[in-house]
Write an enzyme that holds these catalytic residues in place. Structure first.
Site, mmCIF file in Angstrom:
data_model
loop_
_atom_site.group_PDB
_atom_site.id
_atom_site.type_symbol
_atom_site.label_atom_id
_atom_site.label_comp_id
_atom_site.label_asym_id
_atom_site.label_seq_id
_atom_site.Cartn_x
_atom_site.Cartn_y
_atom_site.Cartn_z
ATOM 1 N N CYS A 122 0.818 -1.226 0.000
ATOM 2 C CA CYS A 122 0.000 0.000 0.000
ATOM 3 C C CYS A 122 0.848 1.272 0.000
ATOM 4 O O CYS A 122 0.326 2.358 -0.261
ATOM 5 C CB CYS A 122 -0.945 0.018 1.192
ATOM 6 S SG CYS A 122 -2.033 -1.416 1.249
ATOM 7 N N HIS A 260 -3.089 7.196 3.005
ATOM 8 C CA HIS A 260 -3.543 5.911 2.456
ATOM 9 C C HIS A 260 -4.913 5.577 3.042
ATOM 10 O O HIS A 260 -5.109 5.612 4.256
ATOM 11 C CB HIS A 260 -2.534 4.815 2.793
ATOM 12 C CG HIS A 260 -3.039 3.446 2.507
ATOM 13 N ND1 HIS A 260 -3.608 3.107 1.302
ATOM 14 C CD2 HIS A 260 -3.096 2.320 3.282
ATOM 15 C CE1 HIS A 260 -3.984 1.838 1.334
ATOM 16 N NE2 HIS A 260 -3.687 1.352 2.518
ATOM 17 N N ASN A 290 -10.174 0.000 0.533
ATOM 18 C CA ASN A 290 -8.711 0.034 0.501
ATOM 19 C C ASN A 290 -8.237 -0.458 -0.871
ATOM 20 O O ASN A 290 -8.389 -1.635 -1.191
ATOM 21 C CB ASN A 290 -8.164 -0.857 1.620
ATOM 22 C CG ASN A 290 -6.644 -0.837 1.691
ATOM 23 O OD1 ASN A 290 -5.970 -0.358 0.776
ATOM 24 N ND2 ASN A 290 -6.107 -1.363 2.774
#
Ligand code: COA
Length: 351
Positions: A122, A260, A290
């Site tokens: 990520c 994020h 996500n």
């Protein structure tokens, strides 16, 4: 050992010439998931802030998302693929183990420039920005940096502990050198001492896929959610503080935090620890879930569409992911040539 940081006050003369994103058409709501899983909208919303996510079509793969975002970013910059000198794709869900996804993106754009992948989970887009900026410093003319993911392809749709969290999408930026621009300082780091916190245990060279793996489904994503949560808050906070300290900036000088987008509670906790109020943090996790390496450029493009990126604004980017990996940087926003829009599979003028 501390994470790697560009020396105090050091920023890179790099500008975003183009910025764009791509989201697949299919919207999967929490209620949709509740029809097939033992879960419910209330649990997902209160624990994660997610209301819905996008899921790629059966005939799409990560490169398709990346290509759409890349084309839109070129359009936003008023450039063609011939103007690019390199293509970097941050992804942890490549089309294939071999070859990388970036050469496929390059081919679709009609380009034979340097093209390679970065897997920092990520945090991948932050890593790719740092690498792209470094390439500009050593002679590249324009670097296409893409964050593209199809996480829904590596989660077990029957595992409610992960299936509700992830979505698919891509974001792309074109980096060019510009003496008037400022990107950085960067803080990037990694701690690989406990990879099982968030991983696909099998399916790589440590444990290739066999009948046992398929039975156990250990080639699919698993995590220790609580540990990931605590580390995400701690690492993104510390990393953000590091770049602010290195820049000599106070939090009041940050116009927008683009973190994020894993979980609204993680983003709220990071904002609180940094002293950045919620109204100065851009949130897309409610609509995107996500999307791993795609989440930061997707959120950045979304922030611009919402009119939240103004000329000269200081944007704090921060991310955390499997590895563990983490990264943060400052970006001074300058308008791109055209106002870009998020494209969808159904259309979007930039595609
Ligand atoms: N729907 C309903 N119940 C669920 C559920 C779901 N989708 N997933 C888990 N549960 C249940 C658990 O089984 C558990 O039940 P029990 O108490 O009967 O055992 C209960 O909810 C609490 O589970 P827990 O894991 O303690 O919840 P939590 O408050 O820690 O939240 C996460 C779980 C995953 C939302 C949270 O840990 C998190 O966000 N972690 C970070 C994940 C992440 O961002 N990963 C990517 C980072 S890049």
């Amino acid at each position: 050992m501390s994470s790697s940081t560009i020396p105090k006050g050091h920023t890179l003369p790099v500008r975003f010439a183009g910025l764009a994103s791509y989201l697949p058409d299919r919207v999967v709501t929490n209620d949709d998931l509740a029809e097939v899983l033992d879960t419910n909208d209330e649990w997902i919303r209160t624990r994660t802030g997610i209301r819905e996510r996008r899921v790629l079509a059966p005939n799409q793969a990560t490169s398709d998302l990346a290509i759409a975002a890349a084309r839109a970013a070129l359009n936003d910059a008023g450039m063609t693929a011939d103007d690019l000198s390199a293509i970097v794709v941050a992804t942890t869900t490549p089309d294939h183990t071999v070859p990388g996804t970036a050469p496929l993106v390059a081919a679709a754009l009609g380009s034979e420039v340097t093209a390679f992948d970065i897997n920092a989970a990520c945090s991948g887009f932050l890593y790719a920005l740092r690498v792209g900026a470094g390439m500009l410093a050593t002679g590249d003319s324009a670097v296409l940096v893409v964050g593209a993911e199809a996480l829904t392809r590596i989660v077990d749709p029957g595992d409610r502990s992960v299936a509700v969290l992830f979505g698919d999408g891509a974001g792309a930026a074109i980096l060019v050198a510009d003496d008037q621009a400022s990107l950085g300082p960067f803080d990037l780091g990694a701690d690989g001492s406990d990879p099982s916190m968030l991983w696909t245990e099998a399916g790589g060279t440590r444990q290739p896929v066999d009948g046992g793996v398929l039975h156990d489904r250990s080639n699919l994503l698993s995590m220790r959610g609580g540990d990931v949560y605590r580390n995400a808050v701690a690492r993104m906070t510390a990393s953000s503080k590091q770049v602010l300290a290195d820049a000599g900036f106070g939090v009041d000088q940050v116009d927008l935090l683009v973190g994020h987008q894993a979980n609204i509670r993680i983003l709220e906790a990071v904002g609180q620890r940094l002293g950045i109020p919620a109204e100065r943090s851009h949130i897309t996790v409610d609509r995107h879930g996500n999307t791993s390496a795609a989440s930061v450029p997707l959120a950045l493009a979304d922030a611009r569409e919402a009119g939240r990126l103004n000329p000269g604004d200081t944007i704090l980017l921060t991310a955390f992911g499997a590895g563990l990996t983490w990264g943060s940087c400052l970006l001074t926003w300058q308008p791109t040539r055209h106002q870009g829009t998020t494209t969808t599979a159904g259309g979007g003028g930039a595609m």
